[in-house]
Design an enzyme around this catalytic site. Structure first.
Site, PDB file in Angstrom:
ATOM      1  N   ARG A 257     -20.504 -21.837   5.851  1.00 58.36           N
ATOM      2  CA  ARG A 257     -20.000 -21.226   4.657  1.00 58.36           C
ATOM      3  C   ARG A 257     -19.472 -20.064   5.080  1.00 58.36           C
ATOM      4  O   ARG A 257     -20.092 -19.218   5.788  1.00 58.36           O
ATOM      5  CB  ARG A 257     -20.930 -21.406   3.607  1.00 58.36           C
ATOM      6  CG  ARG A 257     -21.278 -22.807   3.300  1.00 58.36           C
ATOM      7  CD  ARG A 257     -22.127 -22.939   2.024  1.00 58.36           C
ATOM      8  NE  ARG A 257     -22.503 -24.447   1.846  1.00 58.36           N
ATOM      9  CZ  ARG A 257     -23.033 -24.958   0.898  1.00 58.36           C
ATOM     10  NH1 ARG A 257     -23.766 -24.060   0.032  1.00 58.36           N
ATOM     11  NH2 ARG A 257     -23.452 -26.112   1.125  1.00 58.36           N
ATOM     12  N   ARG A 272     -28.818 -16.508   2.184  1.00 56.27           N
ATOM     13  CA  ARG A 272     -27.432 -16.819   2.113  1.00 56.27           C
ATOM     14  C   ARG A 272     -26.742 -16.402   3.489  1.00 56.27           C
ATOM     15  O   ARG A 272     -26.774 -15.282   3.835  1.00 56.27           O
ATOM     16  CB  ARG A 272     -26.439 -15.778   0.999  1.00 56.27           C
ATOM     17  CG  ARG A 272     -25.399 -16.224   0.571  1.00 56.27           C
ATOM     18  CD  ARG A 272     -24.756 -15.375  -0.440  1.00 56.27           C
ATOM     19  NE  ARG A 272     -25.528 -15.662  -1.622  1.00 56.27           N
ATOM     20  CZ  ARG A 272     -25.318 -16.579  -2.527  1.00 56.27           C
ATOM     21  NH1 ARG A 272     -24.544 -17.583  -2.263  1.00 56.27           N
ATOM     22  NH2 ARG A 272     -26.017 -16.747  -3.782  1.00 56.27           N
ATOM     23  N   GLU A 344     -32.391 -21.201  -6.248  1.00 56.59           N
ATOM     24  CA  GLU A 344     -31.799 -22.281  -5.851  1.00 56.59           C
ATOM     25  C   GLU A 344     -32.145 -22.683  -4.392  1.00 56.59           C
ATOM     26  O   GLU A 344     -32.054 -22.222  -3.526  1.00 56.59           O
ATOM     27  CB  GLU A 344     -30.412 -22.569  -5.739  1.00 56.59           C
ATOM     28  CG  GLU A 344     -29.739 -23.540  -5.633  1.00 56.59           C
ATOM     29  CD  GLU A 344     -28.216 -23.723  -5.480  1.00 56.59           C
ATOM     30  OE1 GLU A 344     -27.534 -22.564  -5.925  1.00 56.59           O
ATOM     31  OE2 GLU A 344     -27.655 -24.622  -4.905  1.00 56.59           O
ATOM     32  N   SER A 347     -29.748 -29.047  -4.671  1.00 57.91           N
ATOM     33  CA  SER A 347     -28.667 -29.329  -5.891  1.00 57.91           C
ATOM     34  C   SER A 347     -28.346 -30.653  -5.734  1.00 57.91           C
ATOM     35  O   SER A 347     -27.994 -31.290  -4.596  1.00 57.91           O
ATOM     36  CB  SER A 347     -27.401 -28.263  -5.636  1.00 57.91           C
ATOM     37  OG  SER A 347     -26.686 -28.852  -6.367  1.00 57.91           O
ATOM     38  N   ARG A 384     -33.548 -22.011   3.259  1.00 55.39           N
ATOM     39  CA  ARG A 384     -34.221 -21.742   1.888  1.00 55.39           C
ATOM     40  C   ARG A 384     -35.705 -22.382   1.517  1.00 55.39           C
ATOM     41  O   ARG A 384     -36.512 -21.866   0.999  1.00 55.39           O
ATOM     42  CB  ARG A 384     -33.320 -22.206   0.691  1.00 55.39           C
ATOM     43  CG  ARG A 384     -31.964 -21.262   0.791  1.00 55.39           C
ATOM     44  CD  ARG A 384     -31.279 -21.491  -0.339  1.00 55.39           C
ATOM     45  NE  ARG A 384     -30.148 -20.487  -0.526  1.00 55.39           N
ATOM     46  CZ  ARG A 384     -29.299 -20.248  -1.286  1.00 55.39           C
ATOM     47  NH1 ARG A 384     -29.230 -20.924  -2.506  1.00 55.39           N
ATOM     48  NH2 ARG A 384     -28.272 -19.427  -0.935  1.00 55.39           N
TER      49      ARG A 384
END
Length: 419
Positions: A257, A272, A344, A347, A384
RNA sequence: GGAAGGGUCGCAUAGUUGGUCUAGUGCGUACGCCUGGAAAGCGUAUGUGGCAGCAAUGCUACCGCGGGUUCGAAUCCCGCCCCUUCCGCCA
């Protein structure tokens, strides 16, 4: 993508749904173009019919002359139709999937709803460190070297963190394969054509995704943002058999990403990053079971985090936080002691038949075909998950205990400072 | 990267001197007949999308994808994608 038919019959509803997701779409223009399209089709069909009849007749000058005439007319009309259809399709591609009825209408994360909590936040009788401090002290996370080699938002995992990653992967695979998921390691590069259908460009396009190509080349390939991107299209243009439904995959891959819209946000550590590994679930189900499947995927995500004994909360996203293709979305947010909040870690979304329509994925039911529902969910986003383990399992002496369920896979119970 | 061959309606195949292919056959599938029941056998049906229509139905497009030639293309021409085999390179 929504069906034209649906938009034609529910224009107000579709407009409202787009607004609830804060998306601009010109539904009236779609309807106008649709009408134009149908008028053109009618004319073209008539001409083609005549041409086909003509082609069956004995050839003479009349046939040839009329044929030439038809050919000219068709050429013009078809060109016009192509233009109209292209315009129409471009607009259709911009229409978001409406939120499901049970989803709250809202504009940002403050409108999201916590639907469940597991365990109380971890309490320490010392000041807990954050994952990067822990990781650097234990020599298992190295972002400064990564900065030298790759730049910001990259990391090296080393030593026990590597073993821990593979332990998480194996643990998740074991559970999910046992549930009947088909394990798959998918390609991480996909064609432009696929990105169009997946909605890369509505999701954020070059802001979000990396493009890989030869120096002189204009087409090239795109790096996946998640394994979902190369697993969902596996069944593109296919008609699945009812007896093979549901079809469930668990994929392992790196995800890439650009995070170009998040300057200054979560810059510390590996929360991130541009590249991370992930175990991902994807389900293809018959429409009637779409909602049930969503609950199922969420329950599996919970099962995994409960196995790790990490405190978390489940959040149901409001309309605007759903993203373009999702009709409903739940995040699991794990407790992160150093930040004193939940963040988070997984998801899961249902895209209903929205993705299926774009990718033309159906199943056959007694002679009829229907679009399937496609759902996805994170099993473990490794980075994460490692963060949540390091932070929740840290000890006063700086070491980290390994969650019990992972020990058979790691072969050690604790990560301690190197002497 | 080089050479050759190939991509046809679920699967397997036929069809390349352009019109009789709006695509034949076998398998599979569905229904029916037969049977005490089944198998076999027999018969019928069986792709996807679009447009028109209340509907029955009709028309139209699709033979890897996109262009072109022609009155007419699965069939001819061009570009691209993918697959197979051989060669080269390679973890």
């Amino acid at each position: 993508m929504l069906s034209l038919d649906y938009i034609r019959q529910n224009p107000t509803l579709v407009k409202a749904a787009a607004k609830n997701k804060n998306r601009q779409v010109d539904i009236d223009k779609i309807l106008k173009l649709d009408e134009k399209r149908r008028t053109l089709i009618l004319k073209i069909q008539k001409l083609r019919e005549e041409r086909n009849l003509l082609a069956k007749q004995k050839v003479d000058d009349n046939v040839i002359n009329r044929g030439k005439q038809i050919k000219e007319n068709l050429k013009m009309l078809e060109k016009e139709l192509t233009a109209v259809e292209q315009g129409l399709n471009n607009l259709l591609y911009e229409v978001p999937n409406p939120a499901a009825n049970d989803v709250a209408i809202g504009t940002d994360e403050t409108d999201n709803i916590v639907v469940k909590k597991y365990k109380e936040p971890t309490i320490f009788d010392f000041k807990p460190l954050d994952h990067l401090d822990i990781g650097e002290k234990l020599e298992i996370i190295d972002v400064s070297t990564a900065g030298k080699v790759s730049g910001t938002r990259f990391a090296y995992l080393k030593n026990e963190a590597v073993i821990l990653e593979f332990a998480l992967v194996q643990f998740a695979l074991k559970i999910l394969i046992n549930e009947g998921f088909i394990p798959v390691i998918p390609p991480v590069l996909i064609k432009k054509e696929i990105t169009d259908k997946l909605g890369y460009w509505q999701a954020g396009g070059n802001e979000d995704y990396y493009w890989v190509h030869e120096p002189q080349e204009s087409q090239g390939l795109y790096l996946v943002g998640t394994a979902e991107h190369s697993i969902v299209p596996m069944h593109m243009n296919e008609v699945l058999l009812e007896k093979d439904m549901p079809k469930r995959y668990v994929g392992f891959s790196s995800s890439f990403r650009r995070e170009s819209g998040s300057y200054g946000k979560d810059t510390r550590g590996i929360l991130r990053v541009h590249q991370f590994d992930k175990v991902e679930m994807v389900s293809f189900v018959i429409p009637e079971n779409g909602d049930k499947e969503h609950d199922y995927l969420l329950s599996l995500e919970e099962k995994l985090f409960q196995a790790l004994q990490i405190p978390y909360q489940v959040v149901k996203m409001c309309s605007e936080d759903l993203g373009f293709p999702a009709a409903r979305k739940y995040d699991i947010e794990a407790w992160i002691p150093s930040q004193n909040k939940y963040r988070e870690v997984t998801s899961t979304s249902t895209t209903t038949d929205f993705q299926a329509r774009r990718l033309n994925i159906k199943y056959r039911k007694k002679g009829e075909t229907q679009f399937v529902h496609i759902l996805n969910g994170t099993a473990f986003a490794i980075g994460r998950t490692i963060i949540s383990i390091l932070e929740n399992y840290q000890q006063p002496d700086g070491s980290v205990i390994i969650p019990e369920v992972l020990r058979p896979y790691t072969g050690f119970e604790k990560i301690a400072k190197k002497s």
